[in-house]
Every structure is written in C-alpha cells, then in structure tokens.
Enzyme design. Structure first.
Site, PDB file in Angstrom:
ATOM      1  N   ASP A 150      61.467 -41.539 -56.094  1.00 39.62           N
ATOM      2  CA  ASP A 150      60.703 -40.467 -55.783  1.00 39.62           C
ATOM      3  C   ASP A 150      59.775 -39.755 -57.296  1.00 39.62           C
ATOM      4  OD1 ASP A 150      60.083 -38.098 -54.278  1.00 39.62           O
ATOM      5  OD2 ASP A 150      61.886 -37.113 -56.279  1.00 39.62           O
ATOM      6  N   GLU A 181      56.637 -43.898 -56.596  1.00 40.20           N
ATOM      7  CA  GLU A 181      55.529 -42.992 -56.511  1.00 40.20           C
ATOM      8  C   GLU A 181      55.176 -42.180 -57.752  1.00 40.20           C
ATOM      9  OE1 GLU A 181      55.564 -38.343 -54.534  1.00 40.20           O
ATOM     10  OE2 GLU A 181      56.868 -38.920 -55.730  1.00 40.20           O
TER      11      GLU A 181
HETATM   12  C1  GLC Z   1      57.524 -36.286 -54.042  1.00 35.44           C
HETATM   13  C2  GLC Z   1      58.401 -35.755 -52.721  1.00 35.44           C
HETATM   14  C3  GLC Z   1      57.872 -34.603 -52.265  1.00 35.44           C
HETATM   15  C4  GLC Z   1      58.972 -34.118 -53.215  1.00 35.44           C
HETATM   16  C5  GLC Z   1      58.856 -33.774 -54.526  1.00 35.44           C
HETATM   17  C6  GLC Z   1      60.630 -33.145 -55.084  1.00 35.44           C
HETATM   18  O1  GLC Z   1      57.156 -35.651 -54.018  1.00 35.44           O
HETATM   19  O2  GLC Z   1      57.509 -36.668 -52.189  1.00 35.44           O
HETATM   20  O3  GLC Z   1      58.416 -34.026 -50.933  1.00 35.44           O
HETATM   21  O4  GLC Z   1      59.494 -32.378 -52.916  1.00 35.44           O
HETATM   22  O5  GLC Z   1      58.728 -34.946 -54.748  1.00 35.44           O
HETATM   23  O6  GLC Z   1      61.749 -34.313 -55.364  1.00 35.44           O
END
Ligand code: GLC
Length: 553
Positions: free
Chosen positions: A205, A245
């Site tokens: 993440d 991500e």
């Molecule tokens: C990432 C996740 C999202 C979450 C954020 C904070 O962007 O995809 O859903 O709210 O991280 O953890």
C-alpha cells in the site's frame, strides 16, 4: 547461461483477482463475509481462471478506512475468521492452482494500534519514535491531504504532549517512522510471518508515502530500505512478489523497480495507462492509450506492469490534465455525486460504459495490454456500484452470487449487512453469478474465455508492444511479440463498424492469423497484409501462426 521457464516468473502471466473477505461471502449469516465463506468460493474463482488472489486487509481494525487502519499486523479480524481458516483458504487456493497475496499496509497504523497508544502515553516511550512528530504547528501551505474534504491537512495535534503527529491519510492513521530501525525490524517480521503462513507476496500500500522520510532523518537513500525489504522477502521465499501501489509519472515510478538490478518492487500498477485508457474510451480514440503505452519505460525481464480498469478506490484521474479530466468526467460521471476528491469517479465500469458490447471491448483490451491483468471482484459479472453509498465505498458492495435475498451473499436481515447491494438495474436480481453460469452468452462466460486464452498466450504478459499502422482512427490494432510467440489484437473504440487494413511484413510467407475467440483462420497476402471487418465495439484476438510453429491454437 539463461534458463528461464515462463513459470519461474509466474507474476508475468498471472491473472490477479482482488477481493475483500468482508464483502465476498458470509458463511455464518451475521451479515459480514468471512474466511469460511471465501473458502467455499475458491472453486468458482478457479473455474473463472484466476491464478492469484489478492486479499484486501483482513487484519484487526476499527474499520474507519475499510480495514486499511490496522491495530495488529499479525492478526486476523475476528469478524472474518482466524488464522486457521485463513490457512485453509490459502491451502485450498494453492490446490486449485492459485497463489494468494495479501495487502501490506505499513505506511501507517490505526491510532488505536497498541504502538500508537503507548507512543501517546509518554514521550519517553520507546514507541514514541515509531511515529513522526513535530514540535511546532505545521507551516502554512503544508502538503495537501490525500483525502480533501475528508481530512484536514497531514498533521494533527496530540493535546497531551502538545506535539503534532504526521498522517499522510486520515488523522486516525498516524504514519510510521521508517527511519527508525526498530520499526523496520518490526515490518520485516510482519513480512516473514505471512510468508511463513504460505502467502506468495504482498500488494504494498501507498509505497511513495511509506518511503517518505521525516525531516532531518539521516537516511541517504530511502530506496535502500525498499531494497532491504525485497532482499529479506526473497531470502525467505524465492517466488514471493511485491506488487506496489505507486501512482506517479512513469519517470519517477520506474525508480521503484530498482533500476537494472530490479531489486525493489516486482510489479507496479499502471495508473498512467489506466487513466489514458478512460480518456481513449471517452474520446472513442485509442491515441491517448497508445501514447501512454509507448511512453512506458522499458522494463527488465523480471518485473511487470499490472493493468487494471477498476480497483477498490476511486477511479483516479489525477494524472490527466484538467481539460482531459473534464472530458472523462462528463462522459462517465456527469453528476457531481459520482465524483470524489475533485479527481476521481466512484462508479464501476458497466454503468459508465452502458453498451454491453463496449464493456466487453474494454475488458478484451485489458487482457491484451502488455502486462498482467488485475480484476476487482464482481467485474466478471458486470456488477454496478450502489449509488446511494457515498464516496469510495459505493463500489465495495457484496458480491452478487444469486438473484435471491442479499444477492446470496448472506442470510442476515438486510439491515445487518456490511454493505447493501445496489437496488437499481444492477441489483442482484438482474446481475448475479448463478444466472450467468447457466448462460453461455453471459459476461461471466466471456471472462472465462478471455482468461483461458490469456493463459495459453504468454506473449501477452511477456511481449513487446507495437501499435500497427492502419487507417481507422477509432481502431487500435496492436501486436505483442515475445520468444514464445506473437498475438495481434484489434479493438474498435466506436460503435460504428469499420474495415481495417494492416500488414505484418516481417512475418514469413504462409503465416496465418488464428482467431482465438472464434474459429476463423485468416491467410496473410504475399506482402503480409490483411483486411478485416470490425463490428461496432468489436474485438479480435489473432494468434500469428507461422508455418510449422506447432501450436495447436
Ligand atoms: C491506499 C488504499 C486506500 C487506503 C489508503 C490508506 O491508497 O488503496 O484504500 O485508503 O491507501 O491506507
């Protein structure tokens, strides 16, 4: 010496399916999905053709950010099950040919995590330095929050100590201080723990946020920390991956693969390509997508792009220009209520595209993009969002298994459901897996076909992309070539049928194009040329069959 079997780098031709245990299948009728429910549905996923499950956070959580706010990195939320049941899910999935990866959310914890509670209790606690603090109020013009309208700034005052703590996301998600070696040790232990339980890697993440160093930290290159985690991961499991991500422009994003040594992330989502895809759909013109794909950095062999059209968050359009974003908004999210944070759309794909032919065209193209496709649960049956649920949660409704009560997700009274299915034309009575399994013409069967063809076409995951010259502006003809073979795909972004002409002059005489989604076999003329009629929103997958290449299809 080079010995690489395509299966050594399994993630290069995987089909990833993301789901949230909480909304997938409720086995005990309490209104919340659970591990046992998921275990019962593994065969459905195997039949679909999925090869890798990505489980969204299932850890103990106050659930103020749908589980991305964690109070125990080693736990399983008791609402969803326990470690024993998770291991059953992993074993069953492995037995059916699927690997399991899990979300690794280590940029922050929940503010109710014992580390943060101890950190707040005393400035002298060893846990104090697990988080990022400042003495003075944040300067004006500080960095904006990721969630405008939902969070104020990225610093919040801790009244007891008078200091401010940093949170890149919501104020209940304090950022961990990765400059602290004790934190890094804890996180490595977390990685080791889940690997030992049998997972094949992690969806990591918010990677750029995680690597951001607190001011004054004496760490010359934060990427070294990511390399450390990768080394550790690979020591423990040679096949494990980190799917990151990283929503940044390509030139910055590529650094997270780690350069020629490819020693950071194994895979990254292509946010730029995804946004260009929607711009192309809105314009009925493949040009923006071609531009994105051709400007992708060329990657070393071991790493991979992950392609997606929809995920669990808002459909972000943050990397488009203001004018481009407006074009996509007005095409697919005309109402203000369908937008969020000034940059994203809260809808699923089918309600945006409408025409069933166009929906199939979009997914056909997704599976022929160079890279590994990632699906969000319910895409295979064409689920819509629940427009009555505001914000990102609109797309996180229960999986629609049948046309019965609660879409067959749960036997609980509707008022106890973790989220309500949509009540409109996308309600379970209209869109559900059971009906589509019985109907050979359904979207579900279309997905099964795409997935089975993707699995016999490793050139899709491994091949080099080339957009072929052809005369119709709304049509994309592209080829993917690799040692293992070559495939040509045709996609019409417009509802108007057209005739395309293109050539593969470098192919040997006698080469044919074999239709992988139909039964046609098309001979190239002596110059390698061919003319093909394409219906409105049509799509074709054509394998380049050279004389004597021995492939059955
Ligand atoms: C990432 C996740 C999202 C979450 C954020 C904070 O962007 O995809 O859903 O709210 O991280 O953890």
């Amino acid at each position: 010496m080079k010995i690489t079997d395509t299966s050594d780098l399994w993630w290069k031709s995987a089909i990833v399916y993301c789901l949230d245990v909480e909304t997938f299948m409720d086995s005990d009728g309490d209104g919340t999905g659970d591990m046992q429910g998921l275990a019962q549905r593994i065969d459905y996923l195997a039949q679909l053709g999925v090869t890798c499950l990505w489980l969204m956070p299932f850890y103990p959580t106050p659930d103020r950010d749908d589980g991305y706010d964690i109070t125990d990195f080693y736990g399983v939320d008791p609402r969803l099950g326990n470690h024993g049941e998770l291991v059953e899910v992993i074993r069953t999935a492995n037995d059916r040919g699927m690997r399991v990866i899990v979300d690794l959310v280590v940029n922050h914890t929940s503010d109710r995590h014992p580390w943060f509670l101890k950190a707040k209790r005393s400035v002298n606690s060893p846990y104090r330095d697990y988080y990022v603090w400042r003495d003075d109020p944040p300067p004006r013009g500080q960095k904006n929050t990721v969630f405008p309208g939902e969070a104020k700034g990225i610093w919040t005052k801790d009244e007891a100590s008078g200091q401010w703590y940093q949170h890149s996301f919501y104020e209940h998600q304090p950022d961990l201080n990765i400059a602290n070696p004790a934190v890094r040790d804890e996180l490595a232990r977390v990685i080791g723990f889940w690997l030992q339980l049998g997972v094949a890697g992690f969806r990591v993440d918010a990677v750029p946020f995680f690597l951001e160093m607190p001011q004054g930290a004496r760490i010359p290159d934060p990427h070294e920390l990511l390399r450390d985690f990768r080394r550790f991961l690979q020591r423990r499991s040679s096949e494990a991956i980190l799917l990151g991500e990283v929503n940044l422009p390509y030139d910055q994003q590529v650094q997270y693969f780690g350069g020629p040594e490819v020693n950071e992330l194994s895979m990254q989502f292509d946010f730029i390509g995804m946004q260009a895809f929607y711009l192309s759909l809105a314009r009925k013109d493949p040009a923006p997508l071609i531009e994105a794909l051709t400007s992708r950095p060329v990657l070393p062999e071991d790493v991979q792009w992950a392609n997606f059209l929809r995920n669990h968050d808002e459909l972000t359009l943050d990397k488009l220009s203001d004018a481009e974003r407006e074009e996509v908004f007005s095409a697919f999210a005309p109402d203000e209520g369908q937008r969020v944070y000034g940059r994203g759309i809260t809808r699923r794909l089918p309600p945006m595209l409408g025409d069933p032919r166009r929906i199939r065209m979009a997914y056909s193209l997704l599976f022929t993009l160079p890279g590994t496709p990632v699906l969000f649960y319910g895409e295979e049956i064409g689920m819509g969002e629940n427009a009555e649920i505001p914000g990102r949660l609109a797309v996180r409704t229960p999986m629609q298994w049948t046309g019965e009560k609660n879409g067959g997700f749960s036997s609980a009274p509707p008022s106890r459901l973790v989220a309500r299915p949509p009540g409109d034309g996308y309600a379970p009575e209209h869109v559900n897996a059971a009906d589509q399994i019985k109907d050979r013409e359904s979207l579900l069967h279309f997905f099964r076909d795409l997935m089975s063809r993707y699995r016999i076409s490793p050139e899709l995951g491994w091949g080099a992309f080339q957009a072929l010259e052809q005369p119709v502006p709304a049509i994309l003809v592209h080829s993917l070539s690799a040692d293992v073979g070559r495939l040509v795909a045709i996609h019409n972004f417009d509802e108007v049928p057209a005739t395309t002409r293109f050539a593969l002059p470098d192919e040997p005489g006698g080469t044919c194009l074999v239709d992988l989604l139909g039964s046609e076999r098309i001979e190239l003329d002596e110059k390698g040329g061919v003319e093909i009629e394409v219906p409105g929103y049509g799509y074709r997958w054509l394998r380049v069959a050279r004389p004597g290449d021995g492939r059955v299809s």
